[in-house]
Design a protein around this motif. Structure first.
Motif, PDB file in Angstrom:
ATOM      1  N   ASN A 127      -4.655   0.607  -6.473  1.00 26.48           N
ATOM      2  CA  ASN A 127      -6.077   1.145  -5.748  1.00 26.48           C
ATOM      3  C   ASN A 127      -5.728   1.315  -4.395  1.00 26.48           C
ATOM      4  N   SER A 128      -5.631   2.755  -3.996  1.00 27.71           N
ATOM      5  CA  SER A 128      -5.545   2.946  -2.284  1.00 27.71           C
ATOM      6  C   SER A 128      -4.307   2.235  -1.607  1.00 27.71           C
ATOM      7  N   GLY A 166      -7.098  -1.186  -1.349  1.00 25.84           N
ATOM      8  CA  GLY A 166      -7.783  -0.685  -0.126  1.00 25.84           C
ATOM      9  C   GLY A 166      -6.967  -0.596   1.206  1.00 25.84           C
ATOM     10  N   HIS A 168     -16.336  -1.484   5.263  1.00 28.54           N
ATOM     11  CA  HIS A 168     -16.379  -1.697   3.919  1.00 28.54           C
ATOM     12  C   HIS A 168     -16.421  -3.165   3.521  1.00 28.54           C
ATOM     13  N   TYR A 195     -16.853   2.719  -1.291  1.00 25.94           N
ATOM     14  CA  TYR A 195     -15.711   1.716  -1.571  1.00 25.94           C
ATOM     15  C   TYR A 195     -15.939   0.329  -0.909  1.00 25.94           C
ATOM     16  N   PRO A 196     -15.570  -0.662  -1.510  1.00 27.86           N
ATOM     17  CA  PRO A 196     -15.067  -0.821  -2.836  1.00 27.86           C
ATOM     18  C   PRO A 196     -15.927  -1.027  -3.874  1.00 27.86           C
ATOM     19  N   CYS A 197     -17.370  -0.670  -3.548  1.00 29.27           N
ATOM     20  CA  CYS A 197     -18.209  -0.549  -4.840  1.00 29.27           C
ATOM     21  C   CYS A 197     -18.616  -2.119  -5.071  1.00 29.27           C
TER      22      CYS A 197
END
Ligand code: 6DK
Ligand code: ZN
Length: 379
Positions: A105-106, A157, A191, A220-222
């Motif tokens: 992820n990212s 991230g 974030h 992000y990152p929720c």
């Protein structure tokens, strides 16, 4: 040694000794095809140039990066995770062709990523140790890749190793001689620091405070909800504190309100031995990812307020921040604060949003059982 750790970090009247760690080798981590990416090596260089141009770097104690030992990294990451980051830049490992990064992820990797990741983690250990020992008053580690999203078994991230978490565990577990028993981690990156939150979720020795855009769980990152479901567990209950903004556009005033009515009262009660600051500058005005508008003066003010704790022992570790001018100016303002320069807040004074008071009241309600000082009515 014990005496040095227990005493004031800075003798009265003496200029603070501020460590500044910059190392070009952490510019090697970049996208494999030279593809544009907000988390790029120019970030470090822009900051360094500004600190040089302002005559600020030469007033600091120059620090060099050391790779973190695997056993220290292993205090927060799994053997598989460490092996992945160790192998990712090796010749046998074709990070470009096999598209390993796509599984994550990212995240991106290149031939320099592995060394940069070990250096970033080692750098925060290095400066934290010196501050904890009283050899430095405070310090700034200009590191990349950043760290606060990296979880036990997952880089994500833009983060490979969780630099700040590794340094916190190093102080607590490897250096009992330094007398660091309580650590406050403040994460002001825009974030949420999901990785750091998880690593200390049941650990009352580490108080984790994160203020971040949340947008009802869509930013992000929720993660990073403030409800009672996310305040820590077991012995760590009450030691995980999230201030989740409902929207962007937050300014100095919103952050100062979160400081004055959540973070500072808790910090006073917790009485940390050292503060590790996950210092992202992507809530800065002009940041392309954050959408908030903290000014350099705002960051300087937030940092000034933290200097009142832990005898001023603060370690800043760079996290995000993607507008080169904004991050350079903000970091420069923060460095001057650590150096003890007189500072008066000069940015236009704004009011906090209505939603900010709502968020702050909710956080206080969820936490007042653990931190009685939050029980009072907001002014
Ligand atoms: N991706 C961070 O600043 C990292 O917290 C933020 C990671 C955001 C990932 C989702 C995202 C983009 C956006 C624009 C262009 C490419 C990718 F860890 C820190 F670095 F600190 O916005
Ligand atoms: Zn960020």
């Amino acid at each position: 040694r014990r005496m040095a750790a227990a005493g004031a970090a800075t003798p009265v009247g003496a200029a603070p000794r501020v460590g500044l760690l910059y190392d070009d080798r952490m510019c090697a981590h970049a996208t494999p095809d030279g593809e544009k990416h907000p988390e790029n090596p120019e970030r470090l260089r822009a900051i360094r140039r500004k600190l040089d141009a302002e005559g600020v770097a030469s007033r600091c104690v120059d620090m060099k990066a050391k790779e973190a030992k695997e056993k220290y990294i292993a205090s927060v990451h799994t053997p598989n995770h460490i092996k992945l980051i160790r192998d990712i830049s090796s010749k046998e490992y074709d990070y470009r062709r096999n598209k390993t990064a796509r599984k994550f992820n990212s995240i991106y990797f290149n031939e320099g990523s592995s060394e940069s990741a070990f250096l970033a983690a080692g750098s925060v250990i290095e400066v934290a140790e010196k501050v904890a020992a009283g050899e430095l008053s405070s310090a700034i580690a200009l590191v990349r890749p950043p760290g606060h999203h990296a979880e036990h078994n997952e880089p994500m991230g833009f983060c490979l190793f969780n630099n700040v978490a590794i340094a916190a565990n190093y102080l607590l577990n490897e250096r009992p001689d330094l007398g660091i028993n309580k650590i406050l981690i403040v994460d002001w990156d825009v974030h949420h620091g999901n990785g750091t939150q998880k690593m200390f979720y049941s650990d009352p020795r580490v108080l984790f405070f994160s203020v971040h855009r949340f947008d009802y769980g869509s930013f992000y990152p929720c993660e990073g909800d403030a409800s009672h479901c996310f305040i820590g567990e077991g012995a760590g209950e009450g030691y995980n504190i999230n201030v989740p903004w409902e929207h962007g556009k937050c300014s100095d005033a919103d952050y100062v309100a979160a400081w004055d009515h959540v973070l500072l009262p808790i910090a006073e009660a917790f009485d940390p031995d050292i503060i590790l600051l996950s210092a992202g500058f992507d809530a800065a005005m002009g940041d392309p990812l954050g959408g908030c508008c903290i000014t350099p003066d705002g960051y300087a003010l937030l940092l000034t307020k933290l200097l009142g704790f832990a005898k001023g022992r603060i370690v800043m570790a760079l996290e995000g921040g993607y507008n080169l001018k904004s991050i350079a100016n903000s970091l420069c303002a923060c460095t001057k604060v650590l150096l003890g320069d007189n500072f008066t807040y000069n940015s236009p004074r704004m009011q906090p949003f209505e939603s900010t008071w709502r968020v702050i009241q909710m956080v206080r309600d969820e936490l007042k059982a653990y931190w009685p000082v939050l029980s009072s009515k907001l002014p």
